[in-house]
Design a protein around this motif. Structure first.
Motif, PDB file in Angstrom:
ATOM      1  N   PRO A 142       0.839  -1.196   0.000  1.00 23.44           N
ATOM      2  CA  PRO A 142       0.000   0.000   0.000  1.00 23.44           C
ATOM      3  C   PRO A 142       0.879   1.253   0.000  1.00 23.44           C
ATOM      4  N   THR A 143       0.384   2.292  -0.655  1.00 23.07           N
ATOM      5  CA  THR A 143       1.201   3.498  -0.838  1.00 23.07           C
ATOM      6  C   THR A 143       0.979   4.558   0.243  1.00 23.07           C
ATOM      7  N   ASP A 144       0.114   4.279   1.220  1.00 23.33           N
ATOM      8  CA  ASP A 144      -0.110   5.290   2.262  1.00 23.33           C
ATOM      9  C   ASP A 144       1.166   5.487   3.068  1.00 23.33           C
ATOM     10  N   ASP A 145       1.322   6.686   3.612  1.00 26.66           N
ATOM     11  CA  ASP A 145       2.547   7.066   4.313  1.00 26.66           C
ATOM     12  C   ASP A 145       2.872   6.141   5.473  1.00 26.66           C
ATOM     13  N   ALA A 146       1.863   5.752   6.251  1.00 28.16           N
ATOM     14  CA  ALA A 146       2.114   4.913   7.430  1.00 28.16           C
ATOM     15  C   ALA A 146       2.683   3.556   7.022  1.00 28.16           C
ATOM     16  N   PHE A 147       2.134   2.959   5.979  1.00 32.77           N
ATOM     17  CA  PHE A 147       2.625   1.650   5.550  1.00 32.77           C
ATOM     18  C   PHE A 147       4.029   1.779   4.982  1.00 32.77           C
ATOM     19  N   GLN A 148       4.265   2.779   4.155  1.00 37.35           N
ATOM     20  CA  GLN A 148       5.583   2.965   3.552  1.00 37.35           C
ATOM     21  C   GLN A 148       6.644   3.248   4.615  1.00 37.35           C
ATOM     22  N   GLU A 149       6.284   4.010   5.640  1.00 40.71           N
ATOM     23  CA  GLU A 149       7.226   4.291   6.728  1.00 40.71           C
ATOM     24  C   GLU A 149       7.572   3.010   7.475  1.00 40.71           C
ATOM     25  N   TRP A 150       6.548   2.185   7.737  1.00 37.57           N
ATOM     26  CA  TRP A 150       6.789   0.902   8.398  1.00 37.57           C
ATOM     27  C   TRP A 150       7.716   0.037   7.545  1.00 37.57           C
ATOM     28  N   LEU A 151       7.429  -0.062   6.267  1.00 39.25           N
ATOM     29  CA  LEU A 151       8.215  -0.892   5.358  1.00 39.25           C
ATOM     30  C   LEU A 151       9.678  -0.433   5.327  1.00 39.25           C
ATOM     31  N   ASN A 152       9.880   0.868   5.289  1.00 34.84           N
ATOM     32  CA  ASN A 152      11.236   1.419   5.245  1.00 34.84           C
ATOM     33  C   ASN A 152      11.990   1.266   6.565  1.00 34.84           C
ATOM     34  N   SER A 153      11.253   0.950   7.651  1.00 32.51           N
ATOM     35  CA  SER A 153      11.894   0.778   8.957  1.00 32.51           C
ATOM     36  C   SER A 153      12.502  -0.618   9.127  1.00 32.51           C
TER      37      SER A 153
END
Length: 169
Positions: A147-158
């Motif tokens: 998913p492209t939402d900010d919260a998911f992308q931030e989690w993925l990048n962590s």
């Protein structure tokens, strides 16, 4: 003919470790293994096991490591696997698992390693995964998307060890 995993193993109630990796095993994973209430490690990787993952594996509340990498297991990932509250490593890579990733996997609070790479899984990664503090997440060579939402992308990048990069359109 290759050997099979004997269903009678499910009667060994005090068994803590079952490692039958690289043993040329074939046939299906017996649902009776879900009776091994004290099991902490189940490693059946690098065999020729086939058929679906038994939902009964979700009964393994003490299980810390489930390693089924590099088999011929197919069908969907049972949502019941989300019941394995002690699980720290879930390695289902290089099989024939299909369908979506069950959102229930986001309930495995201790999970640190999730590898589902090399399966024809499809669809968006469930948002419930953001509840997990993963150290390693391999979802490459699938038809899953993030998913492209900010919260998911931030989690993925962590996630330090992360393989997979297809965003949902």
């Amino acid at each position: 003919m290759a050997d099979r995993v004997p269903p009678e193993l499910g009667q060994l109630s005090t068994l803590k470790i079952l490692d039958a990796s690289e043993n040329d095993l074939s046939g299906s994973i017996p649902p009776e293994l879900g009776n091994l209430s004290g099991l902490e490690l189940l490693a059946l990787d690098q065999n020729r096991l086939s058929g679906p993952l038994p939902p009964e594996l979700g009964n393994l509340r003490a299980l810390e490591d489930l390693v089924l990498r590099n088999n011929l297991v197919d069908g969907p990932i049972p949502p019941e696997l989300g019941n394995m509250r002690s699980l720290q490593q879930l390695d289902l890579a290089e099989n024939g698992l299909t369908g979506a990733l069950p959102p229930e996997l986001g309930s495995i609070g201790l999970l640190r390693t999730l590898s589902i790479a090399g399966n024809p899984l499809a669809g968006p990664l469930p948002g419930t995964l953001t509840r997990l503090t993963l150290e390693s997440f391999h979802w490459n060579d699938t038809d899953l998307c993030a998913p492209t939402d900010d919260a998911f992308q931030e989690w993925l990048n962590s996630i330090d060890d992360h393989l997979g990069d297809e965003n949902c359109s």
